[in-house]
Structures are given as C-alpha cells and as structure tokens.
Design a protein around this motif. Structure first.
Motif, mmCIF file in Angstrom:
data_model
loop_
_atom_site.group_PDB
_atom_site.id
_atom_site.type_symbol
_atom_site.label_atom_id
_atom_site.label_comp_id
_atom_site.label_asym_id
_atom_site.label_seq_id
_atom_site.Cartn_x
_atom_site.Cartn_y
_atom_site.Cartn_z
ATOM 1 N N ASN A 1 23.054 12.968 4.955
ATOM 2 C CA ASN A 1 24.002 13.902 5.400
ATOM 3 C C ASN A 1 23.934 14.741 6.532
ATOM 4 N N ARG A 2 24.937 14.844 7.146
ATOM 5 C CA ARG A 2 24.579 16.226 8.630
ATOM 6 C C ARG A 2 25.722 16.792 8.695
ATOM 7 N N GLY B 1 30.639 8.726 13.093
ATOM 8 C CA GLY B 1 31.209 10.453 12.286
ATOM 9 C C GLY B 1 31.768 10.782 12.988
ATOM 10 N N ILE C 1 31.252 13.333 4.005
ATOM 11 C CA ILE C 1 31.060 12.660 3.874
ATOM 12 C C ILE C 1 32.006 12.609 2.268
ATOM 13 N N VAL D 1 26.976 6.941 10.287
ATOM 14 C CA VAL D 1 27.290 8.572 10.439
ATOM 15 C C VAL D 1 27.041 8.753 12.247
ATOM 16 N N VAL E 1 29.127 16.230 9.910
ATOM 17 C CA VAL E 1 30.150 15.134 9.349
ATOM 18 C C VAL E 1 30.388 14.988 8.133
ATOM 19 N N ASP F 1 34.164 4.117 7.748
ATOM 20 C CA ASP F 1 34.330 5.159 8.454
ATOM 21 C C ASP F 1 35.654 4.827 9.083
#
Length: 342
Positions: free
Chosen positions: A212-213, A251, A218, A247, A216, A273
């Motif tokens: 995870n960022r 992302g 999810i 991502v 971005v 995506d």
C-alpha cells in the motif's frame, strides 16, 4: 429321335454362335419345351468390363487389408510424436514419446526423447545457477547495507544525498536477488510445499499492508469465509507482486481493486486496475521472466520483469492457474484461480 428346329435366334446372324435359341419339338406329345443356352455365351464382350471391375475391387480390398496395419501404425506413431513435441514446446521436458519401432520413426522418437532430456538438464542447470548466484549475493549485499548505515552517521549534507542514492541501488539489488531466489526455488521445487487451507481475506490484507502507498487507493472486496488450498507464503507473495505491479504502473490512473469469486471447486482472486493496459500481442508474454512490454522503462521505472513470473510460478506450485486480459475501455485484470479449501 425327333429333330429340333430353331424357332427364334437372339442376336445378329454373325453372332449366332453365341446366341440363345429357343426351340420346340416338332413331334406331338407331352414333351415339354427345351431352352438351350450356348456354352460360349459366357465369353460375351458385354461381360468383360464387369468381370474386370469385380477383380479390381477384390484386389483393392486385399491390398487395403494387407497395408492397413502398417498405415495405422505409422499414423499412431506420428500422432504420438506430435503430442510429445507439443508438450516439450510447453516446457515439459520429462516427456516420453512411447514408440518402440526399428525404423526411421523409432529413431526419430529416440532423438526427440534425447533432445528433451538434454533441454531438461540445461534448464535445470540454469535455474540452479540463478539460485546459487542469488543466494551468494545476499550476504555481501547485507554487509553493504550495514556499511551504508554506518557511513550515514559519519557524513551529512551533500554526502548524505550520495549515500541515499547508493542505498537505493543496494536495495534494488537486494530485491532483484530475492526475486531471482524465489523464482529459482519455485522452478526447482527445492522446498516441499505444505498445502493447507489459507484465508483469502487474511492473505489479501497482508499483501495490501506490504504494497500500500499513501497516494494510491486499493479497494478490497473479499468474502470473509473464502479459503483456498495453498502455501500461505506463496499465496501472499503472489497477491503482493500483483498489487506492486498495479500500484507502480496504474496507480495514478485510479483505484486498484482486489476481489474474489467463489465457486464449488475453485476461488478466483482478481486484481484489476484502471491503467492503459498492455498491447494485445504482449498479453501472452507478460508471465515470461525478464519480459517488459515497454522497453523504454528502466530498472527504476519498470523493474526487471520478474514480478508476474514469480506470480505464475507461485500459483502453479499450488496447483492453480493465472490468466491476464485487458479490460474495456481500459485497465488490466489478472485472475488467479486456486483450489477451494473445504
């Protein structure tokens, strides 16, 4: 004796010898009529084509009966060769043809089996080399990272910027060696897998936590009771690699979604995506090691092309399959099919 007199002749005069004559007795009395057939009528020219056709059909039938076992054996051998070469082309180098003949087809089958065995040795040797190399690189890379941490404490200012760049390169090399080691182990099957029920929701949550960022999104939609039969580490690694790719490459175009579809025997984990997708001719090669459909990407922007290969190997080791397809109007979907755990 009473004499007989021809009453009617069938055929022209010059063929009277081969004609059929019907005569009746000249005397009176209860003597029945008599039908006389000339013996040489069987040699009539009208019967010759029929006789030749009959003998030709008989000869053809005898020939077919004599040649059928040979032709059937040749066709069966060629079919087995075709199936064997198709399996070898798919990477199944342990394939055997199963032909025992003393002719050219038998020698060809023996050559195909020898070729497959040689290919198997070469591929296994290459994978072992990659595994051993990646394993040996881990120790010096670890020492380099420790040395960099010590150097960062002694320098500041411009030196810190150069050390940060060097640390990033060392981290990328460490990731590459880890990927190579994972791929080689999955190919060689050096570790016996303990396939057990794995919670899909728990595995996906662990993968999302890794990749995870902040910039971005999810979205996860997984049934809480969905379970698959797999190796837990490989399951998490496969999902994490898919999320990392999504991502990194898509992302910025929108949220990345992770879902699960449960059937009677399987569980499909789907990662999708909203990016530009990939060219249609590149879909079949996405799972090939070191393949990057965009050659303009370098190691920093596009990796080295091992992420999806590791996904495929991890899923196949657990008895599953991987499918990739472009979405309409845009996006890429990767579907991992696992065996459902009861």
């Amino acid at each position: 004796m009473s004499s007989l007199e021809p009453k009617r002749a069938i055929g022209p005069p010059h063929t009277l010898q081969s004609a059929v004559a019907v005569v009746a007795p000249r005397h009176t009395g209860p003597v029945p009529g008599t039908l006389l057939v000339a013996l040489d009528s069987l040699s009539s020219p009208l019967l010759v084509p029929t006789r030749l056709l009959t003998w030709g059909l008989v000869a053809l039938g005898v020939t077919a009966l004599c040649w059928w076992p040979f032709l059937h054996g040749v066709a069966t051998s060629v079919g087995r060769l075709e199936q064997a070469t198709a399996r070898i082309a798919e990477g199944q180098f342990a394939t055997t043809v199963g032909i025992t003949r003393d002719d050219e087809l038998g020698r060809l089958a023996e050559s195909v089996e020898q070729m497959a065995g040689r290919l198997d040795q070469l591929v296994v040797g290459q994978k072992r080399f990659l595994s051993d190399t990646a394993h040996e690189l881990r120790s010096p890379l670890g020492h380099m990272r420790v040395a960099l941490e010590l150097l960062k404490r002694q320098f500041d200012g411009a030196e810190q910027r150069h050390l940060a760049d060097l640390e990033e390169d060392v981290a990328a090399m460490s990731q590459l060696t880890d990927d190579l080691l994972t791929l080689a182990k999955a190919d060689l099957g050096t570790r016996a897998l303990d396939l057990a029920p794995v919670s899909v929701a728990d595995g996906v949550a662990r993968a999302v936590e890794r990749e995870n960022r902040p910039d971005v999104t999810i979205n996860v939609d997984v049934p809480p009771d969905a379970r698959v039969r797999a190796d837990r580490d490989l399951f998490i690694r496969a999902i994490a690699n898919l999320l990392r790719n999504a991502v990194r490459y898509a992302g910025e175009f929108g949220p990345v979604s992770v879902g699960a579809e449960v059937t009677a025997d399987t569980v499909d984990v789907v990662v999708a995506d909203q990016g530009p997708g990939v060219p249609a001719d590149a879909l079949e090669r996405l799972l090939t090691p070191f393949y990057r459909h965009d050659q303009s990407r370098d190691r920093r922007s596009g990796g080295v092309g091992l992420g999806l290969s590791i996904v495929q190997k991890a899923v196949e080791r657990c008895g599953g399959t991987v499918q990739c397809k472009n979405l309409v109007p845009n996006g890429l979907e990767v579907r991992l099919t696992w065996q459902r755990a009861v």
